[in-house]
Design a protein around this motif. Structure first.
Motif, short mmCIF file in Angstrom:
data_model
loop_
_atom_site.label_atom_id
_atom_site.label_comp_id
_atom_site.label_asym_id
_atom_site.label_seq_id
_atom_site.Cartn_x
_atom_site.Cartn_y
_atom_site.Cartn_z
N ASP A 4 0.83 -1.19 0.00
CA ASP A 4 0.00 0.00 0.00
C ASP A 4 0.87 1.25 0.00
O ASP A 4 1.99 1.25 0.52
CB ASP A 4 -0.90 0.00 1.23
N GLU A 5 0.34 2.32 -0.55
CA GLU A 5 1.03 3.61 -0.52
C GLU A 5 0.70 4.31 0.79
O GLU A 5 -0.47 4.53 1.10
CB GLU A 5 0.61 4.47 -1.71
N SER A 7 -0.03 6.94 3.63
CA SER A 7 -0.69 8.25 3.68
C SER A 7 -0.64 8.76 5.12
O SER A 7 -0.66 7.96 6.07
CB SER A 7 -2.15 8.12 3.23
N ARG A 9 -3.00 10.22 6.43
CA ARG A 9 -4.38 10.15 6.92
C ARG A 9 -4.45 9.36 8.22
O ARG A 9 -3.92 8.26 8.33
CB ARG A 9 -5.26 9.48 5.84
N TYR A 22 2.69 -1.60 4.43
CA TYR A 22 3.47 -0.48 3.93
C TYR A 22 4.95 -0.87 3.82
O TYR A 22 5.48 -1.58 4.68
CB TYR A 22 3.37 0.73 4.85
#
Length: 283
Positions: A4-5, A7, A9, A22
Motif C-alpha cells: 500500500d502507498e 498516507s 491520513r 506499507y
C-alpha cells in the motif's frame, strides 16, 4: 503482493476495520497523533523507535504495538533501512460486536492500557502465523471472488484471537528496549486520571513531588511534547471520545477540564477539523 502507498491520513474510511501493508524506502515524517479507533502496529523492518505516552519502545522485527483511542503516539524512523510494517485499524464498536460470538477480542487493548505497556514480542512461530493471516485479509481486500468480503471478517477475527494469545503469553515487560522515566510516567498517569482538575505546573509538581524545573524539562524530553501541549491534546482526545459515545458537548467540555467553551470550540476545531457540534452530527 502489492504494498500500500503510505498516507498521513489518521481517519478511517470504513466503519469496521482496515488493514495495510506499507514499505517505504524513504522514512516518512509522522507527527504526534491519536485515533478514534484501536491500532495494531506490526513492525517488520527499519530503524524505528515508537513513543507512546512518554515511553519509547525500540522496535525489533516482529514486534507489535497496541494503541487505543486515547493514546498519544509517534514513530521515530531513522533512515538507512527499508521501513516495512502492517497496520490494522479497528473500531471499538466493531470488536465489541464480535464479542457476541465468544471471546472478548478487546482484552489485549484494555489490558495493555491498564498496564500502560503496549509492546508484544511474539516468538517466531506466532509472528509467521499472524503475518499469514494479515496477508489473507489483504488478498481478500483485492479480490472480487465470491465471498471475499465475508472471508475478510473471518480472517480479522482469527487474527484478533491469535493476537490476544500472543499478547497474554508475552512477558509483562521487556525493559531493555524501553526508554522511560518513572517520575514522568507518574505525571502522565495523574493527568490521564484527573483531566477535570487543576493540571497547572505548580499543581503537578506538588502532587507528584517533583520540582517544576525538572518536570518542565524532563516531560518534554520523554513525551516529545511540552506539558501544556500534552494536556490540551489529551483533554481534546478524551472529549472527542465522549462526544462520539453520546455525551453532550458541554458536558464533555467541562468533564475534560475546559472551563471556557469558546476556547474548547477553537481548540477542538483546530485539532480535528470540525467543531464539537459538527463532529457529533457526523457520528
Amino acid at each position: 503482493m502489492r504494498k500500500d502507498e503510505f498516507s498521513l491520513r489518521q481517519t478511517m474510511v470504513r466503519p469496521d476495520f482496515e488493514c495495510y501493508h506499507y514499505l517505504d524506502q524513504v522514512a516518512p515524517e509522522v507527527d504526534f497523533h491519536e485515533h478514534e479507533f484501536y491500532e495494531v502496529f506490526f513492525f517488520l523492518s527499519g530503524n524505528v523507535s515508537y513513543n507512546i505516552e512518554g515511553r519509547t519502545y525500540l522496535l525489533r522485527p516482529g514486534d507489535i504495538l497496541l494503541t487505543d483511542n486515547k493514546d498519544i503516539h509517534k514513530p521515530e524512523v531513522t533512515p538507512g533501512k527499508p521501513y516495512e510494517r502492517y497496520v490494522v485499524w479497528i473500531t471499538p464498536e466493531f470488536l465489541q460486536e464480535q464479542e457476541k460470538y465468544g471471546p472478548n477480542l478487546t482484552d489485549c487493548f484494555k489490558d495493555a492500557s491498564r498496564k500502560e505497556y503496549k509492546l508484544i514480542r511474539p516468538d517466531g512461530k506466532a509472528v509467521a502465523h499472524l503475518k499469514s493471516i494479515l496477508d489473507k485479509i489483504l488478498e481478500c481486500r483485492e479480490s472480487s471472488e465470491f465471498g471475499s468480503s465475508t472471508l475478510e471478517y473471518i480472517y480479522l477475527n482469527e487474527f484478533m484471537v491469535f493476537l490476544n494469545r500472543a499478547y497474554f503469553s508475552t512477558p509483562d515487560t521487556i525493559p531493555e528496549d524501553i526508554t522511560e522515566n518513572k517520575k514522568i510516567n507518574k505525571v502522565v498517569a495523574y493527568i490521564n486520571e484527573n483531566l477535570a482538575e487543576d493540571l497547572s505546573l505548580d499543581r503537578l509538581a506538588e502532587v507528584c513531588f517533583i520540582s517544576k524545573s525538572y518536570l518542565s524539562h524532563q516531560f518534554k524530553q520523554y513525551t516529545g511534547l511540552s506539558l501544556v501541549q500534552f494536556i490540551i491534546k489529551k483533554r481534546l482526545t478524551v472529549a472527542r471520545n465522549m462526544i462520539q459515545e453520546g455525551t453532550p458537548v458541554m458536558e464533555a467540555c467541562m468533564e475534560c477540564g475546559f472551563n471556557d467553551y469558546s476556547n474548547f470550540h477553537k481548540a477542538f476545531k483546530k485539532e480535528f477539523g470540525l467543531s464539537p457540534k459538527e463532529f457529533r452530527s457526523v457520528r
